[in-house]
Design a protein around this motif. Structure first.
Motif: not given
Length: 233
Positions: A80-103
């Motif tokens: 779906l196109e984001l512009n046609s979506v109202g609410r996204i309860p979850f976004y799941v993705d990886g990271a190249d680095e992540i720290d203790h503050e979850l940045a």
């Protein structure tokens, strides 16, 4: 890292474990009208594979890249196109680095701008990563900067003034038609401040620091299992 009898490395096994953990996290909340945000990269790809058997339990997905969109469609999941979506309860993705503050640092696959947009629209950002991505301070991994092509040299000079060593990622064009500069040897002790500062450079579309919108939950694959870490409020 030695390969297992199946040919997969231990890191691959950790990635599959966190992909399954993310599925277990969201599966009880899936409804017929649910739209899931899905990122880009090897770990996100494994999550898409794990999600496929549940395709009839939710409406569809918003993808952060054309690569992920194709994989979703190949599994019979509606994109779906984001512009046609109202609410996204979850976004799941990886990271190249992540720290203790979850940045995080993200954008190794050059999809950082769309990833950041989808993350901003999600109620809960679930990061899935193996333990090699867990760092005490961001900056060991090259920081990607998406730039307007005509501004690339100007932006590079401004980044040098910040103490960075920008390298043009040759031959790469983002899904938005832009280019990537990667910053090497650039420790980031204050991720939120640096995210804002780089975004303030004229010609920068987006940078790969995800600190203002960090992860809400990290599912971290370790040798003794998946560790569940929530962002401190």
């Amino acid at each position: 890292m030695p390969a297992s009898p199946s040919g997969a490395t231990r890191q691959d096994e950790l990635k599959r474990a966190v992909a399954q953990a993310a599925l277990d996290e969201i599966a009880p909340h899936l409804e017929r009208d649910t739209v899931i945000g899905i990122g880009t990269g090897s770990t996100a790809s494994l999550f898409i594979d794990a999600l496929a058997p549940l395709r009839d339990r939710f409406l569809g997905a918003v993808a952060s890249s054309e690569v992920s969109a194709k994989q979703l469609r190949d599994h019979g999941i509606e994109v779906l196109e984001l512009n046609s979506v109202g609410r996204i309860p979850f976004y799941v993705d990886g990271a190249d680095e992540i720290d203790h503050e979850l940045a995080m640092i993200k954008g190794g696959g050059a999809a950082l701008t769309r990833e950041k947009i989808v993350a901003a629209c999600a109620d809960h950002f679930i990061c899935i990563a193996d333990e090699s991505k867990w760092v005490p301070q961001l900056g060991q991994y090259p920081l990607p900067i998406e730039v307007i092509p005509m501004a690339r040299s100007y932006v590079a000079r401004e980044l040098v003034a910040l103490g960075a060593s920008p390298i043009y990622r040759e031959g790469v064009v983002t899904d938005n038609g832009n280019q990537i500069l990667d910053l090497y040897d650039f420790p980031i002790p204050q991720p939120k401040a640096m995210e804002s500062r780089i975004n303030g450079i004229v010609g920068v579309v987006c940078n790969g620091i995800f600190a203002h919108r960090g992860a809400d939950l990290l599912l971290l694959g370790r040798t003794n299992g998946v560790e569940r870490l929530e962002r401190r409020r």
